[in-house]
Write an enzyme that holds these catalytic residues in place. Structure first.
Site, PDB file in Angstrom:
ATOM      1  N   LYS A  43      17.400 -84.318 -28.691  1.00  0.00           N
ATOM      2  CA  LYS A  43      17.947 -85.313 -29.405  1.00  0.00           C
ATOM      3  C   LYS A  43      19.397 -84.894 -29.616  1.00  0.00           C
ATOM      4  O   LYS A  43      19.768 -83.829 -29.477  1.00  0.00           O
ATOM      5  CB  LYS A  43      17.444 -85.502 -30.981  1.00  0.00           C
ATOM      6  CG  LYS A  43      17.563 -83.989 -31.711  1.00  0.00           C
ATOM      7  CD  LYS A  43      16.479 -84.178 -33.030  1.00  0.00           C
ATOM      8  CE  LYS A  43      16.725 -82.840 -33.703  1.00  0.00           C
ATOM      9  NZ  LYS A  43      15.582 -82.638 -34.824  1.00  0.00           N
ATOM     10  N   ARG A 141      10.771 -86.940 -46.055  1.00  0.00           N
ATOM     11  CA  ARG A 141      11.730 -87.556 -45.271  1.00  0.00           C
ATOM     12  C   ARG A 141      10.903 -88.698 -44.676  1.00  0.00           C
ATOM     13  O   ARG A 141      11.485 -90.087 -44.854  1.00  0.00           O
ATOM     14  CB  ARG A 141      12.159 -86.549 -44.235  1.00  0.00           C
ATOM     15  CG  ARG A 141      13.264 -87.134 -43.271  1.00  0.00           C
ATOM     16  CD  ARG A 141      14.092 -86.334 -42.342  1.00  0.00           C
ATOM     17  NE  ARG A 141      13.137 -85.663 -41.337  1.00  0.00           N
ATOM     18  CZ  ARG A 141      13.636 -85.121 -40.449  1.00  0.00           C
ATOM     19  NH1 ARG A 141      14.821 -84.342 -40.401  1.00  0.00           N
ATOM     20  NH2 ARG A 141      12.644 -84.477 -39.342  1.00  0.00           N
ATOM     21  N   HIS A 170       6.307 -82.381 -39.815  1.00  0.00           N
ATOM     22  CA  HIS A 170       7.581 -81.743 -39.747  1.00  0.00           C
ATOM     23  C   HIS A 170       7.609 -80.714 -40.844  1.00  0.00           C
ATOM     24  O   HIS A 170       7.285 -81.182 -41.989  1.00  0.00           O
ATOM     25  CB  HIS A 170       8.679 -82.561 -39.292  1.00  0.00           C
ATOM     26  CG  HIS A 170       9.897 -81.842 -38.935  1.00  0.00           C
ATOM     27  ND1 HIS A 170       9.937 -81.001 -37.929  1.00  0.00           N
ATOM     28  CD2 HIS A 170      11.226 -82.007 -39.603  1.00  0.00           C
ATOM     29  CE1 HIS A 170      11.211 -80.377 -38.030  1.00  0.00           C
ATOM     30  NE2 HIS A 170      11.909 -81.104 -38.689  1.00  0.00           N
ATOM     31  N   ARG A 226       7.128 -78.525 -30.608  1.00  0.00           N
ATOM     32  CA  ARG A 226       8.291 -79.448 -30.570  1.00  0.00           C
ATOM     33  C   ARG A 226       9.394 -78.216 -30.675  1.00  0.00           C
ATOM     34  O   ARG A 226       9.842 -78.051 -31.831  1.00  0.00           O
ATOM     35  CB  ARG A 226       8.268 -80.392 -31.496  1.00  0.00           C
ATOM     36  CG  ARG A 226       7.157 -81.454 -31.585  1.00  0.00           C
ATOM     37  CD  ARG A 226       7.726 -82.625 -32.352  1.00  0.00           C
ATOM     38  NE  ARG A 226       7.941 -82.224 -33.966  1.00  0.00           N
ATOM     39  CZ  ARG A 226       7.197 -82.082 -34.680  1.00  0.00           C
ATOM     40  NH1 ARG A 226       6.021 -82.369 -34.684  1.00  0.00           N
ATOM     41  NH2 ARG A 226       7.575 -81.701 -35.875  1.00  0.00           N
ATOM     42  N   TYR A 270      50.636 -78.426 -38.868  1.00  0.00           N
ATOM     43  CA  TYR A 270      50.927 -79.339 -40.125  1.00  0.00           C
ATOM     44  C   TYR A 270      50.821 -78.701 -41.340  1.00  0.00           C
ATOM     45  O   TYR A 270      49.705 -77.804 -41.603  1.00  0.00           O
ATOM     46  CB  TYR A 270      49.627 -80.359 -40.004  1.00  0.00           C
ATOM     47  CG  TYR A 270      49.860 -81.515 -39.110  1.00  0.00           C
ATOM     48  CD1 TYR A 270      50.981 -82.345 -38.642  1.00  0.00           C
ATOM     49  CD2 TYR A 270      48.732 -81.811 -38.064  1.00  0.00           C
ATOM     50  CE1 TYR A 270      50.967 -83.154 -37.873  1.00  0.00           C
ATOM     51  CE2 TYR A 270      48.539 -82.547 -37.063  1.00  0.00           C
ATOM     52  CZ  TYR A 270      49.692 -83.255 -36.917  1.00  0.00           C
ATOM     53  OH  TYR A 270      49.692 -84.317 -35.960  1.00  0.00           O
ATOM     54  N   CYS A 318      44.694 -78.953 -35.700  1.00  0.00           N
ATOM     55  CA  CYS A 318      44.990 -80.492 -35.515  1.00  0.00           C
ATOM     56  C   CYS A 318      43.858 -81.141 -34.942  1.00  0.00           C
ATOM     57  O   CYS A 318      42.771 -80.479 -34.627  1.00  0.00           O
ATOM     58  CB  CYS A 318      46.105 -80.608 -34.438  1.00  0.00           C
ATOM     59  SG  CYS A 318      47.571 -79.736 -35.035  1.00  0.00           S
ATOM     60  N   ASP A 320      43.465 -82.669 -32.048  1.00  0.00           N
ATOM     61  CA  ASP A 320      43.177 -82.352 -30.578  1.00  0.00           C
ATOM     62  C   ASP A 320      43.667 -80.962 -29.785  1.00  0.00           C
ATOM     63  O   ASP A 320      43.504 -80.669 -28.728  1.00  0.00           O
ATOM     64  CB  ASP A 320      43.840 -83.608 -29.527  1.00  0.00           C
ATOM     65  CG  ASP A 320      43.545 -84.677 -30.482  1.00  0.00           C
ATOM     66  OD1 ASP A 320      42.472 -85.167 -30.404  1.00  0.00           O
ATOM     67  OD2 ASP A 320      44.767 -85.433 -30.923  1.00  0.00           O
TER      68      ASP A 320
HETATM   69  C1  LIG Z   1      14.802 -81.711 -34.717  1.00  0.00           C
HETATM   70  C2  LIG Z   1      13.281 -81.672 -34.695  1.00  0.00           C
HETATM   71  C3  LIG Z   1      12.258 -80.523 -34.415  1.00  0.00           C
HETATM   72  C4  LIG Z   1      13.242 -79.388 -33.466  1.00  0.00           C
HETATM   73  O1  LIG Z   1      13.538 -78.496 -34.590  1.00  0.00           O
HETATM   74  P1  LIG Z   1      14.164 -77.071 -34.170  1.00  0.00           P
HETATM   75  O2  LIG Z   1      14.241 -76.480 -35.286  1.00  0.00           O
HETATM   76  O3  LIG Z   1      15.459 -77.445 -33.490  1.00  0.00           O
HETATM   77  O4  LIG Z   1      13.168 -76.626 -33.194  1.00  0.00           O
HETATM   78  C5  LIG Z   1      11.121 -80.924 -34.137  1.00  0.00           C
HETATM   79  N1  LIG Z   1      10.658 -82.052 -34.950  1.00  0.00           N
HETATM   80  C6  LIG Z   1      11.300 -82.827 -35.519  1.00  0.00           C
HETATM   81  C7  LIG Z   1      10.585 -83.838 -36.100  1.00  0.00           C
HETATM   82  C8  LIG Z   1      12.694 -82.676 -35.572  1.00  0.00           C
HETATM   83  O5  LIG Z   1      13.444 -83.500 -36.222  1.00  0.00           O
END
Ligand SMILES: *Cc1c(COP(=O)(O)O)cnc(C)c1O
Length: 383
Positions: A43, A141, A170, A226, A270, A318, A320
């Protein structure tokens, strides 16, 4: 350092070490059982590392699935020719259903409205809508409450246009696997899966582990893990380093676009938040700034590497560009930099290294956010 690959149009860039990414994937492969799948979380443009290029490396290394945060991120992957299953880690709006089906992207599901609309569209398209059920086990969540999973499934599964391809949750506190909060979430998840199976409901691929849970609690891998941050060689928390060896994948570098030796007392940038304290100070300009992920909160507080030595960033960063200073003293004669000289913002140079964690600590955030930021605008060079 001579024949370095750099972008043609800008002297600031991100380097992505594909070999390191591949080796990090293998380190996770070694941590999992052969029957356990690995879903690579790519992601936010692979945490700033470039999702398409990372997907290619990870697919060839043996990834089983990809996870993204938005439908559009999935479309980008499909358009680039990615053929592995792609899971969206939240439930998109109903208006996204056409795009999901057209690109064979799997949504997370946790409302009846979305699920039934998805099933209807799938039937009309002559296909079956695969989905993963997200279960709420304590993070508050997303997902269907763990105690209501069976009821939810029964209220949608009659639909012939739907197929449950997976069930997941999660963790909010997987960096503390001995803690009560983590254990409670895991127990609630296991109970919800057991209840669905007892009710005769297929669960498909059962998964819950992010990077820290994958590393610290092999018993919780279920059918798939994951993994996100660890793939990029970044530790989800300090204790992880002792359990798995990971290599940083991203470096950030720039070349000096201009040098000047201001008189003592002159200001830089700046607001003149830095003034040249004495003679023999060289101010070097680097062509990256806060719009490139170099947070302005780092102004006058961070260092960069030049010829393997640390030099200070000075003045307000800044949008850029930013400035760094080389101070010569009778005792320490760092060579003056010249137009075109290489500086390292993140990564190693000589024996020293500036890590994402060091910069995150200075910014009061986590390495995840630092990496994402550098992915925003800087061109990526794949090594
Ligand atoms: C981002 C995410 C992960 C990965 O998490 P990491 O800590 O980067 O391994 C796994 N599952 C869900 C639902 C996430 O949003």
């Amino acid at each position: 350092m001579l024949e370095r690959k750099i972008p043609e149009t800008r002297w600031a860039w991100v380097e992505i070490d594909r070999g390191a990414l591949r080796r990090n994937f293998r380190a996770f492969r070694a941590l999992t059982q052969p029957r356990e799948r690995i879903c690579c979380v790519i992601k936010a443009d692979a945490y700033g590392h470039g999702a398409v290029e990372c997907a290619r490396v990870l697919a060839s290394a043996g990834a089983d699935m990809f996870a993204v945060a938005t439908v559009d991120e999935g479309v980008v992957l499909r358009d680039a020719g990615v053929t592995l299953p792609i899971l969206v880690l939240s439930e998109p709006p109903v208006s996204a259903i056409g795009t999901l089906l057209a690109h064979d992207i799997i949504p997370s599901v946790y409302t009846v409205e979305f699920a039934l609309a998805y099933g209807e569209c799938a039937v009309q398209a002559g296909t079956v809508g695969r989905y993963h059920l997200a279960i709420e086990t304590g993070m508050n969540r997303i997902g269907v409450r763990c105690t209501e999973a069976v009821e939810f499934r029964e209220s949608i599964d009659f639909h012939r246009g739907l197929c449950c391809d997976g069930v997941y949750t999660h963790f909010a506190t997987a960096d503390d696997p001995d803690g009560w909060d983590y254990k409670l979430q895991l127990r609630r998840f296991d109970e919800a899966v057991a209840a669905m199976r007892d009710a005769g409901l297929e669960c498909g691929i059962v998964h819950c582990d992010n990077t820290p849970a994958t590393i610290f609690d092999p018993a919780s891998h279920h059918d798939m893990v994951r993994v996100g941050i660890g793939l990029y060689g970044l530790d989800p928390c300090p204790q992880a380093a002792a359990r798995i060896e990971l290599e940083p994948v991203m470096s950030v570098r720039a070349r000096v676009t201009r040098t000047i030796m201001p008189a003592m007392g002159e200001g830089v940038g700046y607001g003149f938040t830095y003034r040249v304290p004495r003679t023999a100070v060289e101010i070097c300009t680097l062509p990256l700034g806060y719009a490139d992920g170099l947070s302005r909160t780092l102004s006058n507080r961070m260092e960069v590497l030049y010829r393997g030595e640390r030099i200070r960033q000075v003045g307000n960063i800044c949008m850029d560009q930013c400035m760094v200073a080389i101070h010569q003293t009778p005792l320490h004669q760092t060579p003056w930099a010249e137009h075109g000289d290489l500086m390292t913002i993140i990564g190693s140079d000589g024996d020293d290294r500036i890590t994402m964690d060091e910069m995150a600590e200075l910014r009061g955030t986590i390495n995840y956010e630092v990496a994402c930021g550098f992915g925003m605008r800087l061109e990526k060079i794949y090594l």
